[in-house]
Write a protein that holds these residues in place. Structure first.
Motif, PDB file in Angstrom:
ATOM      1  N   VAL A 285       1.018   5.637   1.046  1.00 30.09           N
ATOM      2  CA  VAL A 285       0.488   6.854   1.671  1.00 30.09           C
ATOM      3  C   VAL A 285       1.144   8.022   0.963  1.00 30.09           C
ATOM      4  CG1 VAL A 285       0.323   8.233   3.782  1.00 30.09           C
ATOM      5  CG2 VAL A 285       0.113   5.740   3.896  1.00 30.09           C
TER       6      VAL A 285
ATOM      7  N   TYR B 120       8.405  -0.669   5.867  1.00 32.82           N
ATOM      8  CA  TYR B 120       8.154   0.632   5.255  1.00 32.82           C
ATOM      9  C   TYR B 120       9.237   0.954   4.240  1.00 32.82           C
ATOM     10  CZ  TYR B 120       5.177   1.812   9.359  1.00 32.82           C
ATOM     11  OH  TYR B 120       4.214   1.846  10.342  1.00 32.82           O
TER      12      TYR B 120
ATOM     13  N   LEU C  40       5.254  -4.479  10.242  1.00 32.96           N
ATOM     14  CA  LEU C  40       5.187  -3.912   8.902  1.00 32.96           C
ATOM     15  C   LEU C  40       6.571  -3.506   8.409  1.00 32.96           C
ATOM     16  CD1 LEU C  40       2.114  -1.513   9.161  1.00 32.96           C
ATOM     17  CD2 LEU C  40       2.256  -3.560   7.766  1.00 32.96           C
TER      18      LEU C  40
ATOM     19  N   GLN D  47       0.834  -1.200   0.000  1.00 35.41           N
ATOM     20  CA  GLN D  47       0.000   0.000   0.000  1.00 35.41           C
ATOM     21  C   GLN D  47       0.876   1.260   0.000  1.00 35.41           C
ATOM     22  OE1 GLN D  47      -3.732   0.266   0.197  1.00 35.41           O
ATOM     23  NE2 GLN D  47      -3.177  -1.634  -0.855  1.00 35.41           N
TER      24      GLN D  47
ATOM     25  N   ILE E  21      -3.195   6.855   6.491  1.00 33.66           N
ATOM     26  CA  ILE E  21      -2.487   5.678   7.029  1.00 33.66           C
ATOM     27  C   ILE E  21      -3.488   4.577   7.359  1.00 33.66           C
ATOM     28  CG2 ILE E  21      -1.054   4.828   8.932  1.00 33.66           C
ATOM     29  CD1 ILE E  21       0.195   7.683   9.023  1.00 33.66           C
TER      30      ILE E  21
ATOM     31  N   ALA F  33      -4.466   2.650   4.291  1.00 31.36           N
ATOM     32  CA  ALA F  33      -3.458   1.666   3.904  1.00 31.36           C
ATOM     33  C   ALA F  33      -3.438   0.485   4.861  1.00 31.36           C
ATOM     34  CB  ALA F  33      -2.083   2.332   3.860  1.00 31.36           C
ATOM     35  N   LEU F  34      -3.647   0.765   6.147  1.00 31.47           N
ATOM     36  CA  LEU F  34      -3.509  -0.251   7.186  1.00 31.47           C
ATOM     37  C   LEU F  34      -4.669  -1.250   7.206  1.00 31.47           C
ATOM     38  CD1 LEU F  34      -1.482  -0.825   9.502  1.00 31.47           C
ATOM     39  CD2 LEU F  34      -2.981   0.515  10.993  1.00 31.47           C
TER      40      LEU F  34
ATOM     41  N   ILE G 194       4.255  -0.846   3.364  1.00 36.75           N
ATOM     42  CA  ILE G 194       3.626   0.450   3.082  1.00 36.75           C
ATOM     43  C   ILE G 194       4.702   1.389   2.559  1.00 36.75           C
ATOM     44  CG2 ILE G 194       2.402   2.451   4.015  1.00 36.75           C
ATOM     45  CD1 ILE G 194       1.106   0.697   6.059  1.00 36.75           C
TER      46      ILE G 194
END
Length: 538
Positions: free
Chosen positions: A363, A474, A472, A361, A431, A434-435, A442
Motif C-alpha cells: 500500500v 505488516y 496478516l 502486497q 488497502i 491489497a487485501l 502487506i
C-alpha cells in the motif's frame, strides 16, 4: 501588541455554490503565531489563500467580509498593490514544495526572482543574498546548492528552500500551509525551530496551518479551530488543549493513536527472514556504460517477522526505508537473502517470482497517485485477481465486494471513480486492493502521512482489525512514531542505510539504547516526555 492582520466576517464561495468559508473572524498580532486547524475541507487553506487573493477569482467570490492588513482592506486592493504585498510584506510557504518549486529552474534563479522583483537585486548582489538565505535556513554547503534543481534535493531541503524564498524580503507576515507534511520528525523539529528563531529575529507574525496538533501545542500562541468552513473555537494554546469547549475540538484532541499494538499470536517460525540485504544504485557510468560509482542505499540489513505481527521501520528521509520495501517485492535489485515461509526468493527471476507477489502486497503513501483515475473502484480492486486468479473470474465480483466490506466501504460505491472519494476513503480502497488477494504480508509505505488526525486514527483501527481477523503480517514504514507505536511489535531504526537499533518495539520506545533513536523519540514525543518528567532516555 498591535494587530497586523484582521479578518472580519469573511465568506468564500466557488461558482456561487455553498460557502467554503462561512463568516469567519480572526486576528493576528505582530510577532505572534496563530495556528489554524481542522480536517481536510474545513476551509483552512482557502482562508489562507484569500489573504493574498491567490484564489482564481473567475470561480471564487467573496460574498461578505473584510481582510485588513495594517488597516488596509486587501479585498478591495488593486492587482498592482497586491503584487507589492505578495512576497514582500506577506509571504507564503505552500504545502507541497515539489510542486511549488519550478522543476526547470535552479535554486539560485528561483530565490533571485523575488529579490529582483521586490528589491531590484541582480547579479553578484542577488547571489550573495541567496547564499545568506540558504545559510540562514540551514542548507549545508550552500554554494554547491545554488545550481541544484528541485529533484536533486531531499524533502527537507526543498522545504528549506521554500522558506528561504518566503523570507527573502523579510516579510511582516508568513503564512505557512502545512509546512512539515511528510517530513521526518527530526526535520520537522528543525524546520519549525528555524521558523521560531527567525520569527524572533525579524519580529514577524506566522499564520500556521496544520492538522498536526502536536506541532500546534508546541509552537503556537493561539489556536483557531475550523469545521465545515466555520470557526468553531478560538483560544490561547494552553487553554484550548487543557479545556476545549467545542465538541469538534474535543473530537480532534481525542483522536490519539493507541499507545501499543494488539497482542500478537504465537508463532513457531518466522514468516519472513531477511539476511544481509544490500542495495546499491549506480550514480556514475564510464566508457561503454560501465558503472564507476554507486550510492549505497541499504547496507547489510537483517531482520525477521513472525506471522500476525508488525515490523515498524523508521528513520529520516534517505535512510533506506522505502528501498527495503521495494527490494522485498523485487521492484529494486538487491543482494542478500530473502526467505518467505522458508523459501528463498532472492535468486528468483521476475517470472519465477510472479506467483509470490500474490502473498506479498504493498500500500503506497499517496493513494490518489497509486489509483488509476480512469478505472472504477471495482476495476482497481479486481485487477490483482485478473492477474493471479484468472481461472475463477465468476468469483471476482464477490471477492471485490467482500474486500470493500472488510475495509468499511459501501460495495454499492464500487462503480464510482477515485476522485469521488475522500483521502481516507481512497486509502481504504488501496488497502482493499491489497487485501483482495488474501496475502500473508502487506508492506505499508507511509499510509497515513497525509491524512487528518481523525481519519488517521480510523485507518489505524482498520489495520489493527484486519490483522486480528486474518493473521496478516505488516511491514509498516513511517516517519510518524505515534502511528508506528500503535501497530508495531518489532521496531527497526535506520540511518543512512544501516540499522541503528532493532528489537521489541515496546522496549525500544521505553528505553532506546542509541542516541539517534533517543533524538527521534524526543522529536516525536516532546510533550509526553515532558509531562511524564522523563529525562533519562528522551
Amino acid at each position: 501588541m498591535s494587530t497586523l492582520l484582521e479578518i472580519t466576517n469573511l465568506s468564500v464561495s466557488f461558482n456561487q455554490g455553498p460557502k467554503a468559508v462561512d463568516s469567519i473572524s480572526l486576528s493576528l498580532n505582530k510577532g505572534e503565531t496563530l495556528a489554524l486547524v481542522g480536517e481536510s475541507g474545513s476551509g483552512k487553506s482557502v482562508t489562507a489563500l484569500s489573504v493574498l487573493r491567490l484564489l482564481d477569482e473567475r470561480y471564487a467570490s467573496y460574498p461578505s467580509g473584510k481582510i485588513r492588513y495594517r488597516g488596509e482592506n486587501l479585498l478591495q486592493a488593486s492587482e498592482k498593490r497586491l503584487r507589492q504585498v505578495r512576497g514582500r510584506e506577506i509571504s507564503m510557504i505552500f504545502q507541497e514544495p515539489m510542486t511549488s518549486l519550478n522543476p526547470l529552474h535552479n535554486i539560485e534563479k528561483q530565490i533571485s526572482e523575488t529579490l529582483e522583483l521586490h528589491k531590484g537585486m541582480r547579479g553578484p548582489q542577488a547571489r550573495k543574498r541567496c547564499l545568506e538565505l540558504l545559510t540562514l535556513v540551514g542548507i549545508e554547503n550552500p554554494e554547491s546548492r545554488l545550481g541544484a534543481y528541485p529533484h536533486q534535493l531531499s524533502g527537507g531541503q526543498k522545504q528549506r528552500v521554500m522558506i528561504a524564498m518566503a523570507l527573502a524580503n523579510e516579510p511582516d507576515l508568513l503564512i505557512a500551509d502545512e509546512p512539515t507534511t511528510a517530513l521526518d520528525v527530526t526535520v520537522q523539529k528543525q524546520v519549525l525551530e528555524l521558523l521560531q528563531d527567525l520569527q524572533q529575529k525579524l519580529g514577524m507574525a506566522i499564520l500556521l496551518i496544520t492538522h498536526d496538533l502536536t506541532i500546534v501545542r508546541r509552537y503556537a500562541n493561539r489556536v483557531a479551530v475550523m469545521e465545515h468552513g466555520k470557526l468553531v473555537e478560538q483560544a490561547e494554546t494552553t487553554t484550548l488543549f487543557d479545556s476545549p469547549s467545542h465538541p469538534y475540538t474535543r473530537k480532534l484532541l481525542s483522536a490519539e493513536p493507541p499507545e501499543a499494538p494488539l497482542a500478537p499470536p504465537k508463532s513457531d517460525k518466522p514468516l519472513l527472514s531477511v539476511s544481509n540485504l544490500d542495495v546499491r544504485f549506480p550514480t556514475r557510468k564510464g566508457l561503454f556504460g560501465k558503472v564507476k560509482e554507486h550510492f549505497h542505499a541499504v547496507k547489510q540489513v537483517s531482520f525477521s517477522l513472525d506471522r500476525g505481527q508488525t515490523l515498524g521501520i523508521v528513520g529520516e528521509s534517505g535512510s533506506g526505508k522505502t528501498t527495503i520495501g521495494h527490494a522485498l517485492l523485487k521492484l529494486t535489485g538487491s543482494t542478500g537473502s530473502i526467505k518467505l515461509d522458508g523459501q528463498e526468493l532472492s535468486d528468483l527471476d521476475q517470472s519465477a517470482f510472479r506467483p509470490w507477489r500474490r502473498r506479498v502486497q504493498i500500500v503506497f503513501q499517496d493513494p490518489f497517485g497509486s489509483l488509476s483515475p480512469r478505472m472504477s473502484i471495482a476495476e482497481i480492486v479486481r485487477e490483482g485477481l485478473e492477474i493471479h486468479d484468472a481461472d475463477n473470474r465468476d468469483t471476482h465480483d464477490t471477492k471485490v465486494i467482500a474486500a470493500l466490506k472488510d475495509v468499511g466501504l459501501d460495495p454499492d460505491a464500487r462503480h464510482r471513480y477515485p476522485h469521488e472519494f475522500s483521502g481516507g476513503q481512497r486509502q481504504r480502497i488501496a488497502i482493499a486492493r491489497a487485501l483482495v488477494l488474501q496475502p500473508d504480508l502487506i508492506i505499508l509505505d507511509e499510509p497515513t502521512s497525509a491524512l487528518d488526525r481523525t481519519v488517521q486514527k480510523q485507518v489505524i483501527e482498520l489495520l489493527r482489525d484486519i490483522q486480528a481477523r486474518y493473521g496478516l503480517s505488516y511491514i509498516f514504514i513511517s516517519h510518524d512514531l505515534a502511528v508506528v507505536r500503535a501497530l508495531s511489535h518489532q521496531l527497526l531504526v535506520l540511518r543512512r542505510g544501516s540499522i541503528v537499533e532493532y528489537g521489541d518495539a515496546g522496549d525500544v520506545f521505553r528505553a532506546p539504547a542509541e542516541t539517534y533513536t533517543q533524538e527521534l523519540l524526543h522529536a516525536a514525543f516532546f510533550y509526553q516526555a515532558k509531562d511524564a518528567n522523563i529525562t533519562t532516555t528522551i
